[in-house]
Design a protein around this motif. Structure first.
Motif, PDB file in Angstrom:
ATOM      1  N   ILE A 105       8.604   5.441   7.960  1.00  0.00           N
ATOM      2  CA  ILE A 105       9.719   4.733   6.740  1.00  0.00           C
ATOM      3  C   ILE A 105       9.448   3.183   7.221  1.00  0.00           C
ATOM      4  N   LEU A 106       9.131   2.977   8.601  1.00  0.00           N
ATOM      5  CA  LEU A 106       9.024   1.524   8.894  1.00  0.00           C
ATOM      6  C   LEU A 106       7.651   0.957   8.432  1.00  0.00           C
TER       7      LEU A 106
ATOM      8  N   ALA B 254      15.498   8.341  -2.767  1.00  0.00           N
ATOM      9  CA  ALA B 254      14.813   6.996  -2.766  1.00  0.00           C
ATOM     10  C   ALA B 254      13.784   6.682  -1.830  1.00  0.00           C
ATOM     11  N   ALA B 255      14.057   6.890  -0.521  1.00  0.00           N
ATOM     12  CA  ALA B 255      13.320   6.525   0.290  1.00  0.00           C
ATOM     13  C   ALA B 255      12.174   7.335   0.351  1.00  0.00           C
ATOM     14  N   LEU B 256      12.242   8.517  -0.025  1.00  0.00           N
ATOM     15  CA  LEU B 256      10.995   9.556  -0.040  1.00  0.00           C
ATOM     16  C   LEU B 256      10.041   9.051  -1.204  1.00  0.00           C
TER      17      LEU B 256
ATOM     18  N   LYS C  81       4.831   6.185  -2.439  1.00  0.00           N
ATOM     19  CA  LYS C  81       4.013   5.306  -2.928  1.00  0.00           C
ATOM     20  C   LYS C  81       3.228   4.826  -2.018  1.00  0.00           C
ATOM     21  N   SER C  82       3.688   4.882  -0.750  1.00  0.00           N
ATOM     22  CA  SER C  82       3.233   3.848   0.435  1.00  0.00           C
ATOM     23  C   SER C  82       2.186   4.472   1.232  1.00  0.00           C
ATOM     24  N   LYS C  83       1.496   3.745   2.261  1.00  0.00           N
ATOM     25  CA  LYS C  83       0.582   4.220   3.291  1.00  0.00           C
ATOM     26  C   LYS C  83       1.443   4.701   4.562  1.00  0.00           C
ATOM     27  N   GLY C  84       2.728   4.964   4.354  1.00  0.00           N
ATOM     28  CA  GLY C  84       3.461   5.124   5.547  1.00  0.00           C
ATOM     29  C   GLY C  84       2.926   6.219   6.362  1.00  0.00           C
ATOM     30  N   ILE C  85       2.591   7.197   5.779  1.00  0.00           N
ATOM     31  CA  ILE C  85       2.191   8.541   6.310  1.00  0.00           C
ATOM     32  C   ILE C  85       0.750   8.336   6.950  1.00  0.00           C
TER      33      ILE C  85
END
Ligand code: GRG
Length: 421
Positions: free
Chosen positions: A336-337, A362-364, A369-373
């Protein structure tokens, strides 16, 4: 083909089969069970000690503490090794000892304390595996001038002391799990009901304290103040990390530095300082002890980063397949960060908290959409690589068992990165 055998495998098997020595809490003979009921508390340490000596002296198969190596195989540096299989015999010895170390004259306390040491509830045994491999990886040749018998007895004694570190580490780990489950109001752990769920919060807290006290007694028996200090600091770190997590203010919850420090305290400190303790008990230099520490530190950080990924993905790569336990408890982790760096809109969702499932959703969405993982995995890989560097920085050795153990420690870093549970 199994290439390595721990020397006392056959001896242990024969004991298990015939004598009933293992029938209650590991090795304690049935006849001594009753003795626990009326004994003075001060007898506990000596029982643990007696057991240790009894086991030690009766292990005549341990004339050479090293692994027996199959002469026909390829060079150890070339072969892939299963780290857990390499130490499996020793792990079961440690499991049996742990069961005998946590006995209590109070039946409720005894069953609470042994709950996660029972066969089938022991977890991955990741920490004792690392520590036993580290002990072998740091083994040094004895000078030729030393008589074989003296060398053998010295090595046996050192290995027993290092096994004791593995036992202490596991007791501290399980104590922290018991307390953690109370704080989180968990209902499962290791695929069974958590102890707080089964026996209640009060007994769980007391059982955790009891395990810590038994760990302290075992630690004192090593008579090494530096090692005592290292492991006492670990307990402080566990408590500090947990408190940092539960009391973080808004700014701290958004900080990667805060998250990494908390992660070190909660997860990496135990394995890193225990690795260092293994090196110190081997009589290694401060420099080698630091390499051992750095291996544990980076492996521990990689382990937790992957844990934080798995909380979102579970055994799959799909988001939302994990337990989502962290985010539902309002705990903000690396995925998440990192996602927030790409989508600053996440900040206001984090600030609203996650008691409303719509905020979790919403956070999921943003995380997906992000490269967080991906970035969390990449950071874990960086730490795994640093752990490998620490192993490569160890003084060269021609000893096959040492080379194999170092190889297994490197393999463990791959396992940590690729694990799905
Ligand atoms: C009583 C020492 C003590 C501490 C109290 C509650 C607390 C302060 C600290 C919590 C520490 C904690 C539970 C950290 C999480 C560490 C972690 C990654 C646990 C999971 O480890 P695994 O996956 O578990 O190796 P298994 O079940 O396989 O042993």
């Amino acid at each position: 083909m199994q290439m390595f055998r721990w020397g006392f495998r056959s001896l242990c098997r024969s004991r298990t089969a015939g004598s009933g020595v293992y029938s209650f809490n590991g090795f304690l003979p049935v006849a001594s069970r009753g003795a626990h009921l009326g004994r003075k508390p001060a007898e506990v340490p000596s029982k643990v000690q007696d057991f240790r000596e009894y086991h030690f002296q009766s292990s005549r198969g341990v004339h050479d503490i090293r692994y027996q190596i199959d002469q026909d195989r390829k060079s150890a540096a070339e072969e892939s090794v299963d780290p857990f299989a390499l130490v499996s015999d020793e792990l079961s010895i440690i499991g049996n000892r742990l069961r005998s170390m946590v006995v209590s004259e109070v039946p409720k306390l005894a069953s609470a304390a042994e709950y996660f040491f029972k066969i089938g509830a022991e977890g991955k045994r990741f920490r004792p595996t690392v520590l036993l491999l580290m002990a072998s990886a740091l083994s040094m040749p004895t000078p030729e001038s030393v008589a074989a018998e003296v060398a053998s007895s010295f090595e046996k004694n050192m290995r027993t002391r290092q096994q004791c570190i593995a036992e202490i580490t596991e007791m501290i780990h399980v104590a922290s799990l018991l307390h953690d489950d109370v704080l989180d109001d968990a209902d499962t752990r290791r695929g069974i009901g958590s102890l707080n769920f089964v026996m209640g919060n009060k007994l769980s807290v007391l059982a955790g304290d009891f395990l810590l006290s038994r760990a302290c007694v075992a630690l004192a028996s090593l008579k090494n103040t530096e090692v005592v200090s290292l492991l006492a600091t670990v307990v402080e770190h566990l408590v500090t990390g947990e408190t940092m997590q539960m009391s973080a203010n808004a700014e701290q919850r958004h900080s990667m530095e805060y998250y990494m420090l908390k992660t070190y305290y909660k997860t990496a400190s135990l394995i890193s300082n225990s690795c260092k303790a293994i090196a110190l008990l081997a009589g290694q230099t401060t420099e080698v002890a630091m390499h051992a520490y750095n291996y544990g530190r980076n492996l521990g950080l990689a382990f937790q980063l992957i844990d934080d990924v798995l909380d979102f993905t579970g055994t799959t790569t799909s988001l939302g397949k994990g337990s989502l336990s962290d985010i539902r408890h309002g705990i903000i982790t690396a995925p998440i960060l990192f996602a927030k760096e790409e989508f600053p809109e996440l900040q206001s969702i984090i600030d609203k908290g996650f008691s409303n499932p719509a905020n979790v959703e919403a956070a999921l969405d943003y995380l997906g959409k992000s490269k967080g993982i991906e970035r969390t995995r990449a950071l874990a890989v960086e730490h795994a690589n640093s752990a490998i560097e620490a192993i490569n920085a160890l003084p060269k050795s021609d000893d096959e068992a040492v080379i194999t153990s170092r190889r297994a420690l490197v393999d463990l870093t791959h396992k940590v990165i690729n694990r799905t549970k």
